[in-house]
Design a protein around this motif. Structure first.
Motif, PDB file in Angstrom:
ATOM      1  N   THR A 219      -8.478  25.167 -29.268  1.00 30.66           N
ATOM      2  CA  THR A 219      -9.310  24.043 -28.825  1.00 30.66           C
ATOM      3  C   THR A 219     -10.772  24.458 -28.685  1.00 30.66           C
ATOM      4  O   THR A 219     -11.083  25.655 -28.623  1.00 30.66           O
ATOM      5  CB  THR A 219      -8.849  23.454 -27.474  1.00 30.66           C
ATOM      6  OG1 THR A 219      -9.184  24.369 -26.429  1.00 30.66           O
ATOM      7  CG2 THR A 219      -7.357  23.154 -27.461  1.00 30.66           C
ATOM      8  N   MET A 220     -11.638  23.495 -28.641  1.00 29.96           N
ATOM      9  CA  MET A 220     -13.066  23.752 -28.388  1.00 29.96           C
ATOM     10  C   MET A 220     -13.676  22.544 -27.668  1.00 29.96           C
ATOM     11  O   MET A 220     -13.076  21.464 -27.655  1.00 29.96           O
ATOM     12  CB  MET A 220     -13.812  24.030 -29.696  1.00 29.96           C
ATOM     13  CG  MET A 220     -13.822  22.885 -30.667  1.00 29.96           C
ATOM     14  SD  MET A 220     -14.490  23.352 -32.295  1.00 29.96           S
ATOM     15  CE  MET A 220     -16.241  23.462 -31.922  1.00 29.96           C
ATOM     16  N   ARG A 231     -12.825  18.242 -24.684  1.00 32.01           N
ATOM     17  CA  ARG A 231     -12.038  19.307 -25.325  1.00 32.01           C
ATOM     18  C   ARG A 231     -11.057  18.697 -26.322  1.00 32.01           C
ATOM     19  O   ARG A 231     -10.329  17.759 -25.980  1.00 32.01           O
ATOM     20  CB  ARG A 231     -11.269  20.129 -24.278  1.00 32.01           C
ATOM     21  CG  ARG A 231     -10.480  21.284 -24.909  1.00 32.01           C
ATOM     22  CD  ARG A 231      -9.756  22.125 -23.872  1.00 32.01           C
ATOM     23  NE  ARG A 231     -10.659  22.799 -22.947  1.00 32.01           N
ATOM     24  CZ  ARG A 231     -11.401  23.862 -23.238  1.00 32.01           C
ATOM     25  NH1 ARG A 231     -11.344  24.385 -24.456  1.00 32.01           N
ATOM     26  NH2 ARG A 231     -12.183  24.407 -22.337  1.00 32.01           N
ATOM     27  N   SER A 232     -11.060  19.253 -27.521  1.00 35.53           N
ATOM     28  CA  SER A 232     -10.156  18.760 -28.567  1.00 35.53           C
ATOM     29  C   SER A 232      -9.707  19.926 -29.429  1.00 35.53           C
ATOM     30  O   SER A 232     -10.222  21.044 -29.299  1.00 35.53           O
ATOM     31  CB  SER A 232     -10.880  17.732 -29.437  1.00 35.53           C
ATOM     32  OG  SER A 232     -11.888  18.378 -30.199  1.00 35.53           O
ATOM     33  N   ALA A 238     -14.072  18.560 -35.429  1.00 34.63           N
ATOM     34  CA  ALA A 238     -14.707  19.160 -34.240  1.00 34.63           C
ATOM     35  C   ALA A 238     -15.790  20.157 -34.650  1.00 34.63           C
ATOM     36  O   ALA A 238     -16.878  20.194 -34.062  1.00 34.63           O
ATOM     37  CB  ALA A 238     -13.648  19.830 -33.371  1.00 34.63           C
ATOM     38  N   ARG A 239     -15.509  20.951 -35.680  1.00 31.76           N
ATOM     39  CA  ARG A 239     -16.518  21.918 -36.161  1.00 31.76           C
ATOM     40  C   ARG A 239     -17.750  21.193 -36.701  1.00 31.76           C
ATOM     41  O   ARG A 239     -18.880  21.602 -36.440  1.00 31.76           O
ATOM     42  CB  ARG A 239     -15.929  22.767 -37.281  1.00 31.76           C
ATOM     43  CG  ARG A 239     -14.945  23.818 -36.832  1.00 31.76           C
ATOM     44  CD  ARG A 239     -14.535  24.606 -38.075  1.00 31.76           C
ATOM     45  NE  ARG A 239     -13.114  24.810 -38.110  1.00 31.76           N
ATOM     46  CZ  ARG A 239     -12.520  25.950 -37.801  1.00 31.76           C
ATOM     47  NH1 ARG A 239     -13.231  26.973 -37.432  1.00 31.76           N
ATOM     48  NH2 ARG A 239     -11.232  26.072 -37.855  1.00 31.76           N
ATOM     49  N   ASN A 240     -17.517  20.142 -37.483  1.00 36.51           N
ATOM     50  CA  ASN A 240     -18.642  19.384 -38.045  1.00 36.51           C
ATOM     51  C   ASN A 240     -19.491  18.773 -36.929  1.00 36.51           C
ATOM     52  O   ASN A 240     -20.717  18.790 -36.981  1.00 36.51           O
ATOM     53  CB  ASN A 240     -18.144  18.249 -38.955  1.00 36.51           C
ATOM     54  CG  ASN A 240     -17.533  18.793 -40.233  1.00 36.51           C
ATOM     55  OD1 ASN A 240     -17.731  19.965 -40.572  1.00 36.51           O
ATOM     56  ND2 ASN A 240     -16.787  17.952 -40.936  1.00 36.51           N
ATOM     57  N   TYR A 241     -18.795  18.228 -35.913  1.00 40.61           N
ATOM     58  CA  TYR A 241     -19.514  17.594 -34.797  1.00 40.61           C
ATOM     59  C   TYR A 241     -20.362  18.642 -34.080  1.00 40.61           C
ATOM     60  O   TYR A 241     -21.525  18.410 -33.756  1.00 40.61           O
ATOM     61  CB  TYR A 241     -18.523  16.937 -33.834  1.00 40.61           C
ATOM     62  CG  TYR A 241     -19.195  16.070 -32.795  1.00 40.61           C
ATOM     63  CD1 TYR A 241     -19.276  14.693 -32.956  1.00 40.61           C
ATOM     64  CD2 TYR A 241     -19.778  16.639 -31.661  1.00 40.61           C
ATOM     65  CE1 TYR A 241     -19.914  13.896 -32.015  1.00 40.61           C
ATOM     66  CE2 TYR A 241     -20.423  15.863 -30.717  1.00 40.61           C
ATOM     67  CZ  TYR A 241     -20.484  14.505 -30.892  1.00 40.61           C
ATOM     68  OH  TYR A 241     -21.121  13.721 -29.967  1.00 40.61           O
TER      69      TYR A 241
END
Ligand code: TUI
Length: 314
Positions: A219-220, A231-232, A238-241
């Protein structure tokens, strides 16, 4: 059998709450958890009030046990939902992602037990003063909107700051987590991620599979720049965001990236554009099983751990 004051207060068998997960925790999941002896909680998330009313009615058609509603205070519909829980005679209201002070009097006058999520000692003290029935102390190991403090740091401080029963949340998915929560002074737990694998949880199969296959560093946290850290699962989305967040995207561009991402994960299982909310404990969620079995298993695991703990006292 582990029983605590919160069980008598709410009329539940086990001191286990199911987290109010936006887009996920519907009337069907909440009823399954309540029928399993825990407290099922319908998530209002960002949904309109009438959706919440419908889910409360579905839950009440499936169980005679108490059911809660979680009100996400950043929602544009929070005022509507706050009124509808009174109209629908909901027994328990939990709140998240903000300060519910302005609703407390009306809810209490209606006989609703109000159990806010707190992420700080100041909020715990304020909610105690305003007449909350209990507090959920949620650490940043949890999925979704996260505060600064971890569960192990937050729970004892909240316990010291209040006379109310405290429910620990964030990073709890098995009996060891339950036992640890009790050691910190909590008298109940709330689990979100563990219930993602419940049979009665109707998220897209891709979502369930991702949770069951998750590993420790899976998660990150994104969203800090706009003031709503979430957190997701560490997916491409998520990486792109995260890259956009720290790579010069405007606030409007970030808002646009995030819009609809929770729904895309839950309903479409969309790997590219979905935001798969998850707590850090996902790696310990191993299989799909009925909600009632999850509750029983977790609480039965906790019993010998709590009993054994005293062996270290010489
Ligand atoms: O609310 C949650 N988890 C959530 S809400 C959600 S939906 C969402 N969508 C987009 C942006 C943000 C959220 C997904 N997951 N958990 C309960 C929680 N509440 N964790 C931390 C807090 C909290 C934080 C600050 C509670 C009170 C608080 O007080 C701040 C204040 O107003 O003083």
């Amino acid at each position: 059998m582990i029983k605590s004051e919160i069980c008598d207060m709410l009329g539940i068998e086990y001191p286990v709450f199911q987290g109010g997960m936006a887009w996920i925790a519907d009337g069907k999941l909440a009823a399954a958890v309540s029928n399993g002896g825990g407290l099922g909680i319908i998530a209002a998330g960002n949904a309109p009030g009438e959706y919440v009313r419908e889910q409360v009615r579905i839950a009440k058609s499936l169980t005679s046990k108490p059911v809660g509603v979680n009100i996400m205070l950043l929602s544009p519909f929070a005022d509507d939902v706050a009124r509808i829980v009174i109209e629908e005679k909901v027994e328990v209201v939990t709140t998240g992602a903000g300060n519910p002070s302005k609703y407390m009097k009306d809810w209490k006058d209606a006989g609703i037990k109000v159990i806010p999520v707190v992420a700080s000692v100041a909020m715990a003290k304020l909610m105690t003063r305003l007449g909350a029935s209990a507090l959920i102390a949620e650490g940043g190991e949890s999925g979704g909107h996260v505060g600064e403090l971890t569960t192990i740091v937050l729970v004892p401080q909240v316990c010291d700051a209040t006379t109310l029963p405290v429910i620990a949340a964030g990073g709890i998915a098995d009996g060891r987590g339950v036992a640890a929560a009790f050691m910190l002074g909590a008298q109940g737990v709330q689990m979100g991620t563990r219930f993602l694998s419940a049979y009665e949880c109707t998220i897209h199969p891709n979502y369930k599979e991702k949770i069951i296959k998750a590993t420790d560093l899976c998660t990150m946290v994104t969203g800090k720049r706009l003031g709503h850290p979430v957190r997701s699962l560490r997916t491409q989305f998520a990486r792109n965001y995260f890259k956009a967040e720290y790579g010069g995207a405007s606030d409007e561009e970030l808002e646009a990236l995030g819009t609809g991402a929770l729904r895309l994960a839950v309903q479409e299982g969309d790997n590219e554009n979905g935001c798969f909310l998850s707590g850090q404990i996902a790696a310990m969620v191993k299989k799909e099983q009925p909600a009632a079995e999850i509750i029983k298993e977790v609480m039965e695991e906790a019993e010998p751990i709590l009993l054994r703990a005293s062996q270290w006292v010489k």
